[in-house]
Design an enzyme around this catalytic site. Structure first.
Site, mmCIF file in Angstrom:
data_model
loop_
_atom_site.group_PDB
_atom_site.id
_atom_site.type_symbol
_atom_site.label_atom_id
_atom_site.label_comp_id
_atom_site.label_asym_id
_atom_site.label_seq_id
_atom_site.Cartn_x
_atom_site.Cartn_y
_atom_site.Cartn_z
ATOM 1 N N SER A 48 52.652 45.184 35.615
ATOM 2 C CA SER A 48 53.637 44.660 36.566
ATOM 3 C C SER A 48 54.447 43.497 36.016
ATOM 4 C CB SER A 48 52.930 44.212 37.847
ATOM 5 O OG SER A 48 52.017 43.165 37.576
ATOM 6 N N TYR A 49 54.061 42.924 34.885
ATOM 7 C CA TYR A 49 54.788 41.777 34.353
ATOM 8 C C TYR A 49 56.157 42.227 33.839
ATOM 9 C CZ TYR A 49 50.372 39.119 34.410
ATOM 10 O OH TYR A 49 49.207 38.489 34.773
ATOM 11 N N GLY A 50 57.179 41.818 34.540
ATOM 12 C CA GLY A 50 58.528 42.222 34.172
ATOM 13 C C GLY A 50 58.735 43.722 34.270
ATOM 14 N N LYS A 63 46.526 45.087 32.884
ATOM 15 C CA LYS A 63 46.067 45.296 34.262
ATOM 16 C C LYS A 63 46.927 46.359 34.930
ATOM 17 C CE LYS A 63 45.724 40.265 34.501
ATOM 18 N NZ LYS A 63 46.887 40.060 33.596
#
Length: 314
Positions: free
Chosen positions: A52-54, A80
């Site tokens: 989900s990061y960026g 993750k």
């Protein structure tokens, strides 16, 4: 840098981890490269990211640096799944039907055939726990992940998940839990950390410096080049700066003055050496900031300072 076992497993990781939440967004390719070089040169191995990061940009950037800046076997690669961010919104999905395809996409972005640690990013009441955990078993049995863990689980959720995995031979025991933990946020000491210790999970604190608040940079205002100057971060920083929070920050600053250290060194060393902690995940804005954090390797807080900080932040 010294290494520690991740929980009750044979996986050894550096006792500081590199966080990459802003990579691919606020942190560009050049800055990310400098940070990874500094981290590797200091002996750091644990690199933590998330699908989900960026919206995957962090993983893509890390993937572009593996083999160039560091060899694949020189890092412990953790990611993750389960949290989907779209703009300012977010959606949680910890179903097996979502987790496994997400892991496959992560592997493609990272350019690897497996990750060393795969973590469920958040708890969800919408999916039966046994289904979520079955995805972790599948990830390991299929060779996509070597170890698995959880993130942002409450104490009872941690205990339930870890016990479920240990209840039947053939399931993959959880190696770790990643939670917010710092001098301004110690709630995990009540139930999460004891559960992790009892059930063999290593604790990976995220935001060990409380978004930079514990460095003392906000004692007299908000610097224009700080994260808090970004409206997306202002509320988070402000949440730490109530009367109690400011008192804790001042105590950290006084301890630093007495030791001849920086407040960053005091706060990071404190959480690094808490019972049950394997490695705080440090997310720096610049390589210069990261090098300052990596400088704590040779430091150890005197017991009387630890006791004083424990008291003021309890």
């Amino acid at each position: 840098m010294q290494t520690r076992a991740l929980g009750r497993t044979g996986l050894q990781v550096s006792r500081l981890g590199l966080g990459t939440m802003t990579w691919g967004r606020a942190t560009d390719e050049h800055e990310a490269r400098d940070q990874l070089i500094a981290f590797a040169e200091a002996g750091g191995t644990l690199v933590d990211t998330a699908a989900s990061y960026g919206d995957g940009a962090s993983e893509e950037l890390i993937g572009s640096l593996i083999g160039d800046v560091v060899a694949r076997d020189e890092i412990v690669l953790a990611t993750k799944a389960g949290l989907v961010r779209r703009g300012d919104g977010r959606r949680v999905d910890t179903s097996r039907g979502h987790l496994i395809p997400t892991l496959d996409r992560s592997l493609r972005r990272l350019g690897v055939d497996h990750v060393d640690l795969w973590q469920v990013h958040v708890w969800s009441d919408r999916t039966p726990l046994e289904e979520t955990l079955s995805a972790l078993d599948l990830a390991v049995s299929s060779g996509r992940a070597s170890y698995v863990g959880i993130s942002n689980y409450a104490g009872w959720q941690t205990a339930q998940a870890a016990t479920w995995q240990r209840a039947v031979p053939g399931r993959t025991p959880l190696a770790s839990t990643q939670v917010q933990y710092n001098l301004l946020e110690r709630a995990v000491e009540t139930e999460v950390v004891p559960a992790a210790q009892a059930l063999g999970l290593g604790v990976l604190p995220w935001s060990p410096l409380a978004g930079g608040v514990l460095t003392g940079k906000y004692r007299t205002g908000t610097p224009g080049d700080s994260r808090a100057a970004d409206p997306a971060w202002t509320a988070r920083v402000d949440s730490y700066l109530d009367e109690d929070g400011r008192g804790i920050v001042e105590a950290v600053a006084r301890a630093a003055d007495g030791l001849g250290w920086s407040p960053l060194e005091v706060a990071l060393t404190w959480v690094r050496d808490r019972p049950g902690v394997t490695a705080p995940i440090v997310g720096a804005r610049t390589a210069t900031q990261l090098r300052a954090a990596l400088g704590v390797e040779q430091l150890e807080l005197p017991p009387e300072i630890v006791a004083a900080l424990d008291d003021v932040s309890d």
